[in-house]
Design a protein around this motif. Structure first.
Motif, PDB file in Angstrom:
ATOM      1  N   LEU A  99       0.832  -1.204   0.000  1.00 34.72           N
ATOM      2  CA  LEU A  99       0.000   0.000   0.000  1.00 34.72           C
ATOM      3  C   LEU A  99       0.868   1.258   0.000  1.00 34.72           C
ATOM      4  CD1 LEU A  99      -2.750  -1.236   2.458  1.00 34.72           C
ATOM      5  CD2 LEU A  99      -3.014  -0.851   0.002  1.00 34.72           C
ATOM      6  N   ASP A 100       1.998   1.218   0.693  1.00 39.77           N
ATOM      7  CA  ASP A 100       2.944   2.334   0.636  1.00 39.77           C
ATOM      8  C   ASP A 100       3.431   2.556  -0.799  1.00 39.77           C
ATOM      9  OD1 ASP A 100       2.839   2.852   3.367  1.00 39.77           O
ATOM     10  OD2 ASP A 100       4.570   1.581   3.837  1.00 39.77           O
ATOM     11  N   VAL A 101       3.763   1.464  -1.474  1.00 41.61           N
ATOM     12  CA  VAL A 101       4.298   1.543  -2.838  1.00 41.61           C
ATOM     13  C   VAL A 101       3.299   2.188  -3.788  1.00 41.61           C
ATOM     14  CG1 VAL A 101       4.933   0.142  -4.853  1.00 41.61           C
ATOM     15  CG2 VAL A 101       5.944  -0.355  -2.618  1.00 41.61           C
ATOM     16  N   ILE A 102       2.016   1.863  -3.652  1.00 42.44           N
ATOM     17  CA  ILE A 102       1.019   2.394  -4.572  1.00 42.44           C
ATOM     18  C   ILE A 102       0.546   3.796  -4.167  1.00 42.44           C
ATOM     19  CG2 ILE A 102       0.259   0.063  -5.111  1.00 42.44           C
ATOM     20  CD1 ILE A 102      -2.359   0.675  -3.627  1.00 42.44           C
ATOM     21  N   GLY A 103       1.071   4.323  -3.057  1.00 43.59           N
ATOM     22  CA  GLY A 103       0.726   5.679  -2.655  1.00 43.59           C
ATOM     23  C   GLY A 103      -0.416   5.783  -1.671  1.00 43.59           C
ATOM     24  N   PHE A 104      -0.757   4.668  -1.022  1.00 41.76           N
ATOM     25  CA  PHE A 104      -1.799   4.707  -0.008  1.00 41.76           C
ATOM     26  C   PHE A 104      -1.123   4.436   1.334  1.00 41.76           C
ATOM     27  CE2 PHE A 104      -5.756   3.546   2.174  1.00 41.76           C
ATOM     28  CZ  PHE A 104      -6.591   4.539   1.681  1.00 41.76           C
ATOM     29  N   GLY A 105      -0.427   5.493   1.818  1.00 39.11           N
ATOM     30  CA  GLY A 105       0.446   5.348   2.977  1.00 39.11           C
ATOM     31  C   GLY A 105      -0.261   5.301   4.315  1.00 39.11           C
ATOM     32  N   LYS A 106       0.526   5.317   5.379  1.00 37.68           N
ATOM     33  CA  LYS A 106      -0.003   5.129   6.725  1.00 37.68           C
ATOM     34  C   LYS A 106      -1.032   6.185   7.103  1.00 37.68           C
ATOM     35  CE  LYS A 106       1.383   4.468  11.551  1.00 37.68           C
ATOM     36  NZ  LYS A 106       0.418   5.465  12.055  1.00 37.68           N
ATOM     37  N   ASP A 107      -0.787   7.452   6.749  1.00 41.80           N
ATOM     38  CA  ASP A 107      -1.741   8.503   7.101  1.00 41.80           C
ATOM     39  C   ASP A 107      -3.117   8.231   6.495  1.00 41.80           C
ATOM     40  OD1 ASP A 107       0.166   9.779   8.561  1.00 41.80           O
ATOM     41  OD2 ASP A 107       0.609  11.309   7.043  1.00 41.80           O
ATOM     42  N   LEU A 108      -3.126   7.787   5.241  1.00 38.02           N
ATOM     43  CA  LEU A 108      -4.395   7.477   4.591  1.00 38.02           C
ATOM     44  C   LEU A 108      -5.031   6.237   5.204  1.00 38.02           C
ATOM     45  CD1 LEU A 108      -3.425   8.162   0.860  1.00 38.02           C
ATOM     46  CD2 LEU A 108      -4.809   9.605   2.364  1.00 38.02           C
ATOM     47  N   ARG A 109      -4.211   5.241   5.521  1.00 38.44           N
ATOM     48  CA  ARG A 109      -4.746   4.033   6.156  1.00 38.44           C
ATOM     49  C   ARG A 109      -5.318   4.362   7.536  1.00 38.44           C
ATOM     50  NH1 ARG A 109       0.174   1.983   3.985  1.00 38.44           N
ATOM     51  NH2 ARG A 109       1.114   1.538   6.039  1.00 38.44           N
ATOM     52  N   ASP A 110      -4.661   5.278   8.248  1.00 35.94           N
ATOM     53  CA  ASP A 110      -5.166   5.680   9.560  1.00 35.94           C
ATOM     54  C   ASP A 110      -6.525   6.366   9.437  1.00 35.94           C
ATOM     55  OD1 ASP A 110      -3.023   4.641  10.945  1.00 35.94           O
ATOM     56  OD2 ASP A 110      -1.960   6.554  11.118  1.00 35.94           O
ATOM     57  N   ARG A 111      -6.718   7.134   8.378  1.00 35.02           N
ATOM     58  CA  ARG A 111      -8.017   7.781   8.164  1.00 35.02           C
ATOM     59  C   ARG A 111      -9.115   6.739   7.998  1.00 35.02           C
ATOM     60  NH1 ARG A 111      -7.537  13.401   5.334  1.00 35.02           N
ATOM     61  NH2 ARG A 111      -5.324  13.869   5.516  1.00 35.02           N
ATOM     62  N   VAL A 112      -8.800   5.692   7.231  1.00 31.13           N
ATOM     63  CA  VAL A 112      -9.777   4.613   7.032  1.00 31.13           C
ATOM     64  C   VAL A 112     -10.045   3.904   8.350  1.00 31.13           C
ATOM     65  CG1 VAL A 112     -10.248   2.457   5.828  1.00 31.13           C
ATOM     66  CG2 VAL A 112      -9.090   4.317   4.628  1.00 31.13           C
ATOM     67  N   ARG A 113      -8.992   3.561   9.058  1.00 35.61           N
ATOM     68  CA  ARG A 113      -9.134   2.844  10.321  1.00 35.61           C
ATOM     69  C   ARG A 113      -9.955   3.628  11.336  1.00 35.61           C
ATOM     70  NH1 ARG A 113      -3.792   0.372   9.126  1.00 35.61           N
ATOM     71  NH2 ARG A 113      -2.750   2.309   9.686  1.00 35.61           N
ATOM     72  N   SER A 114      -9.779   4.959  11.339  1.00 36.62           N
ATOM     73  CA  SER A 114     -10.489   5.778  12.323  1.00 36.62           C
ATOM     74  C   SER A 114     -11.997   5.735  12.127  1.00 36.62           C
ATOM     75  CB  SER A 114     -10.007   7.234  12.243  1.00 36.62           C
ATOM     76  OG  SER A 114     -10.439   7.846  11.031  1.00 36.62           O
ATOM     77  N   VAL A 115     -12.419   5.379  10.915  1.00 29.78           N
ATOM     78  CA  VAL A 115     -13.856   5.307  10.620  1.00 29.78           C
ATOM     79  C   VAL A 115     -14.394   3.900  10.784  1.00 29.78           C
ATOM     80  CG1 VAL A 115     -15.632   5.684   8.873  1.00 29.78           C
ATOM     81  CG2 VAL A 115     -13.670   7.237   9.004  1.00 29.78           C
ATOM     82  N   ILE A 116     -13.672   2.900  10.282  1.00 32.93           N
ATOM     83  CA  ILE A 116     -14.276   1.574  10.152  1.00 32.93           C
ATOM     84  C   ILE A 116     -13.953   0.591  11.266  1.00 32.93           C
ATOM     85  CG2 ILE A 116     -14.211   1.862   7.648  1.00 32.93           C
ATOM     86  CD1 ILE A 116     -12.064  -0.314   7.532  1.00 32.93           C
ATOM     87  N   CYS A 117     -12.878   0.833  12.021  1.00 31.17           N
ATOM     88  CA  CYS A 117     -12.459  -0.162  13.010  1.00 31.17           C
ATOM     89  C   CYS A 117     -13.305  -0.095  14.276  1.00 31.17           C
ATOM     90  CB  CYS A 117     -10.989   0.011  13.363  1.00 31.17           C
ATOM     91  SG  CYS A 117      -9.877  -0.505  12.038  1.00 31.17           S
ATOM     92  N   VAL A 118     -13.550  -1.257  14.842  1.00 36.38           N
ATOM     93  CA  VAL A 118     -14.327  -1.356  16.087  1.00 36.38           C
ATOM     94  C   VAL A 118     -13.504  -0.795  17.235  1.00 36.38           C
ATOM     95  CG1 VAL A 118     -15.344  -2.955  17.731  1.00 36.38           C
ATOM     96  CG2 VAL A 118     -15.571  -3.366  15.269  1.00 36.38           C
TER      97      VAL A 118
END
Length: 320
Positions: free
Chosen positions: A301-320
């Motif tokens: 995901l880092d390689v394709i440009g979907f780095g940790k900051d973006l993953r954290d945004r997703v996690r902040s919404v969807i994770c229990v």
């Protein structure tokens, strides 16, 4: 990948699925399907399915009421699907200009194509904006650098000839028979991961904005492209790989009502029978490939440009 036009009657006539939608499930509930009953993803936020083109207007209205869908992520090519359908009244399919991804994430410069519809909210909370993001998952990069590049010279000339004289359906059959069938579904997933990185990133960007939820992901069967995006979202949420594989394998049952029709259609498309199936090994091998080739799925995901900051945004919404 079978065309949903050809499978329309099969979808319409079955009683399985959710409001006429086959292979439908909530990723939150699916991720909790484990021996410990541990929940990783909140329920009611992300759904996946096969095509939605065969829904009646009554189906669409009931579907929205039941699942509160606000955004559809359509991963099909421009050759797939039909226009002027009931689903388009709530999620229009008329093409708009590309929106800068700043409309999704303020500090990001990428872009996706969006189609929007403002719907009046009778609950008094204001105007709802329902959106459809269309990402041509197996788009030009995959076609040019994987499919076309793998053709011998004489086959390239023949495909160019067919396309020049608007014989797109025949060209698709030739590609299916001469390129995709020898490649197989298992290897095709790995080629997707290699050549569809820009498109995968575009699809994942939709999950970074809280206002987009609940989100419905679909392609034609809801098997390959939908399966890959769903797997990456579940991985971002920290779902173990065996549960991700299990979610993917549910597609086999989800498409069982139309399996015979799918089988006939893949044959007409020049594809082998495995293109109508979803054995767990397909997803297991894809995840193993990403881990081996890139070191981890996070590294991919880092390689394709979907780095940790973006993953954290997703996690902040969807994770229990």
């Amino acid at each position: 990948m079978p065309d949903d036009k050809s499978l329309g009657n099969a979808y319409k006539n079955t009683e399985e699925g959710s409001f006429g939608v086959l292979n439908f499930r909530d990723l939150g509930a699916s991720s909790a399907d484990n021996a410990e009953n541990r929940k990783y993803v909140k329920e009611g936020l992300i759904f996946r399915s096969a095509t939605m083109d065969n829904m009646s207007q009554e189906d669409v209205d009931a579907f929205i009421e039941a699942h509160k869908i606000n955004t559809i992520l359509d991963l099909r090519t421009g050759m797939e699907g039909r226009d002027g359908l009931p689903i388009d009244k709530s999620f229009p399919t008329s093409a708009l200009d590309s929106l800068n991804t700043s409309s999704l994430v303020d500090d990001d410069a990428s872009s996706v194509k969006a189609e929007t519809s403002e719907m009046y909210d009778t609950t008094g909370r204001g105007t709802l904006v329902r959106k459809k993001y269309r990402v041509d998952f197996a788009g030009k990069n995959f076609q040019r650098y994987c499919v076309f590049a793998s053709c011998p010279f004489h086959l390239k000339l023949y495909i160019i000839y067919l396309m020049t004289f608007c014989q797109r359906k025949k060209a698709a059959y030739v590609i299916g028979k001469k390129v995709l069938t020898p490649m197989g579904v298992n290897k095709m997933y790995k080629e997707f991961a290699t050549y569809c990185q820009a498109e995968i990133r575009e699809a994942l960007m939709v999950f970074t904005k809280p206002q987009n939820y609940p989100i419905e992901i679909h392609c034609t069967q809801g098997k390959d492209r939908t399966g890959m995006v769903s797997a990456l979202i579940l991985s971002i949420a920290g779902v173990p790989q065996d549960i991700i594989v299990s979610d993917y394998a549910k597609t086999q049952k989800g498409l069982a009502p139309i399996y015979d029709d799918m089988l006939e259609e893949v044959r007409r498309s020049g594809l082998s029978e495995d293109f109508a199936q979803a054995p767990p090994q397909n997803m297991r091998d894809l995840l193993d490939f990403l881990n081996k080739e890139y070191g981890s799925i996070d590294n991919y995901l880092d390689v394709i440009g979907f780095g940790k900051d973006l993953r954290d945004r997703v996690r902040s919404v969807i994770c229990v």
